[in-house]
Write an enzyme that holds these catalytic residues in place. Structure first.
Site, short mmCIF file in Angstrom:
data_model
loop_
_atom_site.label_atom_id
_atom_site.label_comp_id
_atom_site.label_asym_id
_atom_site.label_seq_id
_atom_site.Cartn_x
_atom_site.Cartn_y
_atom_site.Cartn_z
N ASP A 69 3.66 -3.11 3.34
CA ASP A 69 2.41 -2.50 2.89
C ASP A 69 1.22 -3.00 3.72
O ASP A 69 0.14 -3.26 3.20
CB ASP A 69 2.17 -2.78 1.40
CG ASP A 69 1.15 -1.82 0.80
OD1 ASP A 69 0.93 -0.75 1.37
OD2 ASP A 69 0.55 -2.17 -0.25
N GLY A 109 23.85 -6.83 7.48
CA GLY A 109 24.77 -5.91 6.82
C GLY A 109 25.51 -6.50 5.63
O GLY A 109 26.74 -6.43 5.56
N VAL A 110 24.76 -7.09 4.69
CA VAL A 110 25.37 -7.57 3.45
C VAL A 110 24.55 -7.09 2.27
O VAL A 110 23.35 -6.87 2.37
CB VAL A 110 25.47 -9.12 3.41
CG1 VAL A 110 26.42 -9.64 4.45
CG2 VAL A 110 24.09 -9.77 3.53
N GLY A 117 -8.73 0.19 -5.74
CA GLY A 117 -9.80 0.21 -4.76
C GLY A 117 -9.93 -1.11 -4.03
O GLY A 117 -10.45 -1.18 -2.93
N ASN A 118 -9.44 -2.20 -4.65
CA ASN A 118 -9.41 -3.50 -3.98
C ASN A 118 -8.30 -3.56 -2.93
O ASN A 118 -8.26 -4.49 -2.14
CB ASN A 118 -9.16 -4.63 -4.98
CG ASN A 118 -10.44 -5.20 -5.55
OD1 ASN A 118 -10.74 -5.01 -6.71
ND2 ASN A 118 -11.20 -5.88 -4.72
N SER A 119 -7.41 -2.61 -2.93
CA SER A 119 -6.31 -2.61 -1.98
C SER A 119 -6.80 -2.80 -0.56
O SER A 119 -7.69 -2.08 -0.10
CB SER A 119 -5.54 -1.30 -2.05
OG SER A 119 -4.65 -1.30 -3.11
N HIS A 179 -0.57 1.71 1.94
CA HIS A 179 -0.76 2.79 0.97
C HIS A 179 -2.21 3.27 0.90
O HIS A 179 -2.49 4.31 0.32
CB HIS A 179 -0.26 2.38 -0.42
CG HIS A 179 -1.09 1.36 -1.13
ND1 HIS A 179 -0.79 0.01 -1.15
CD2 HIS A 179 -2.19 1.49 -1.88
CE1 HIS A 179 -1.67 -0.62 -1.87
NE2 HIS A 179 -2.55 0.25 -2.34
N ILE A 235 23.56 -8.45 -1.54
CA ILE A 235 23.51 -9.78 -2.14
C ILE A 235 23.06 -9.73 -3.59
O ILE A 235 22.53 -8.72 -4.07
CB ILE A 235 22.55 -10.71 -1.35
CG1 ILE A 235 21.14 -10.12 -1.30
CG2 ILE A 235 23.09 -10.98 0.04
CD1 ILE A 235 20.11 -11.05 -0.68
#
Length: 500
Positions: free
Chosen positions: A163, A290-291, A232-234, A133, A293
């Protein structure tokens, strides 16, 4: 932003990373040391932490998003007590006019600032990690080192689900951070973060690990800390006391958008797996079976005879998908995948996702009071694909209720015609016509299909009502109920003495 328990979990990207300085030593073992001194650790690892700012090309007539870091308000009086703060810490960036909030070149194809984040170099030849991001939608990426060199970054690739983004800058013998093992991380251990909160470069903060494997509805199990992390720490590193990166700071838990004592980091081993795929193939491949849950609760586990509440309850199975071909059915509880225990339902998507498509995997399921071993061939998950539920696309419709008296569960049920069973892709079950009493309190509705009662298949209305009449009214029982395309176990206690 992301929501968790109606409180904001804020993606930290577009505005840098922050951490309040603390102190640390090499090993947080001896209690007599008190609060550790982090100075040596920061001095050793700090040069590998970078500031990332991104820009986009302004389009004629299009409004600019503008920078997402704080800027000096237009016309601020020099006598204002905050004037000096803004002047010192948020001066105009290159390409901007005297007012930092007014970028030059808007509408003429010039660069418009998008935001600020953090990152860290993982190899001397210039590969670095940050958050997806932070760089998403950027036309240009600029990477600033601690020696004030600003280099153009090239996006190798990024992955929205985790991410994680991999960026390359040109250089040799660049400072880099050693990758650690988050599996060795212990709750209560000291950790340090370095980044650019609110665009303030080279900011250091410290704290402890608050929890591991924290689920927030995302694809990954996060490391939770009380390290001060802000927008900003991202993309900045979370470091252990050996100076090894063990996570990428990614999100905060906040009511205001600012730090409130809870922050989340992506485990570095997960991030490195993603980065390696991006580096070698340019994309991330994941497995799928393909389940759909759901979590297994104590109220469900006990009546089903499970020794503890664990595993992943299969709510729906994709028609013709890998799980259906492997023999997995609605109502199964998946206990192990490829020999690994599933403690929580959220473990399964991660295990499946990390499995190479085409692999044949052993799956242990709990069905009707016993464990069964199945073999499933894992398929490849397509980009942003969601598993399609099996069967038709219409929920079962209840016929007009008759005058039949409800049973001890407060239900009036009817047989399902064979044609309708074929449409729903079910072999047995009864259709709920009216709901009252215990069934209503348990959440059942007209139109639901009851597939089993206490692990026994429901074959028809007569058989179901006879089974209900024999239930112990002092105990809680369990029904497998299908609604629309999904099924769920529903705990219920009969009406009468000891009932609810």
């Amino acid at each position: 932003m992301k929501r968790l328990l109606s409180v904001l979990i804020v993606a930290l990207g577009a505005a840098g990373a922050a951490l309040v300085p603390a102190a640390a030593s090499a090993q947080p073992q001896a209690s007599e040391r008190g609060v550790p001194d982090f100075a040596d650790l920061v001095e050793r690892t700090g040069p590998a932490v970078v500031n990332i700012r991104t820009t986009e090309r302004a389009r004629a007539g299009a409004p600019s998003a503008g920078p997402q870091t704080p800027q000096m308000p237009e016309g601020m009086d020099e006598n204002d007590p905050f004037y000096e703060f803004f002047r010192r810490f948020f001066p105009p960036r290159p390409g901007q006019g005297p007012n930092p909030g007014t970028p030059r070149g808007r509408g003429d194809g010039g660069e418009v600032p998008r935001g600020v984040g953090s990152g860290f170099i993982i190899s001397p030849d210039g590969f670095l990690l940050t958050n997806h991001h932070v760089v998403e939608g950027a036309d240009e990426i600029y990477v600033t080192l601690t020696d004030k060199r600003e280099l153009k970054g090239r996006l190798i690739g990024s992955d929205r689900r985790t991410d994680v983004a991999l960026v390359k800058i040109e250089g040799t013998n660049l400072p880099s951070i050693k990758v650690g093992d988050p599996q060795r991380l212990r709750v209560g251990e000291w950790v340090v973060a370095i980044g650019s909160p609110f665009g303030l470069e080279n900011t250091v903060t410290a704290g402890i690990v608050s929890a591991k494997g924290r689920d927030t509805g995302d694809y990954l199990p996060f490391i939770q800390t009380d390290v001060a992390v802000n927008p900003g720490n991202s993309g900045g590193p979370l470091l252990n006391m050996r100076g090894e990166v063990i996570g990428i700071n990614s999100q905060i838990y906040s009511r205001t958008g600012g730090f409130m004592g809870i922050s989340f980091a992506i485990p570095i081993d997960e991030a490195m797996r993603v980065a390696e795929q991006i580096r070698t193939s340019g994309r991330v491949t994941r497995g799928r079976i393909g389940v759909g849950i759901a979590e297994v609760t104590k109220d469900v586990a006990e009546p089903l005879g499970l020794p503890r509440a664990a595993g992943a309850l299969v709510r729906n199975v994709e028609s013709g998908g890998p799980a259906e071909r492997g023999g997995i059915e609605v109502g199964d509880i998946i206990l192990k995948f490829d020999g690994k225990d599933i403690q929580r339902s959220t473990d399964l998507p991660r295990m499946v996702g990390n499995t190479k498509p085409g692999s044949k995997v052993q799956v242990s399921v709990w069905r009707k009071g016993a464990t069964r071993e199945l073999t499933v061939t894992v398929a490849e998950m397509q980009s942003e694909q969601q598993a399609r539920p099996g069967g038709g696309n219409r929920p079962p419709q209840a016929p007009a209720p008759g005058a039949q008296q409800s049973n001890a569960l407060g239900l009036v049920v009817a047989d399902i015609p064979e044609e309708r069973r074929n449409q729903l892709r079910i072999k047995n079950g009864v259709l709920v016509e009216t709901v009252d009493g215990a069934a209503a309190r348990a959440g059942l509705r007209p139109g639901d299909v009851i597939l089993s009662l206490n692990n026994q298949d429901v074959t028809g209305a007569k058989q179901f009502n006879e089974a209900v009449s024999k239930l112990d009214r002092t105990k809680t029982h369990i029904m497998l109920v299908r609604r629309g395309e999904s099924a769920q176990f529903v705990p219920i206690r009969p009406q009468g003495q000891g009932g609810q």
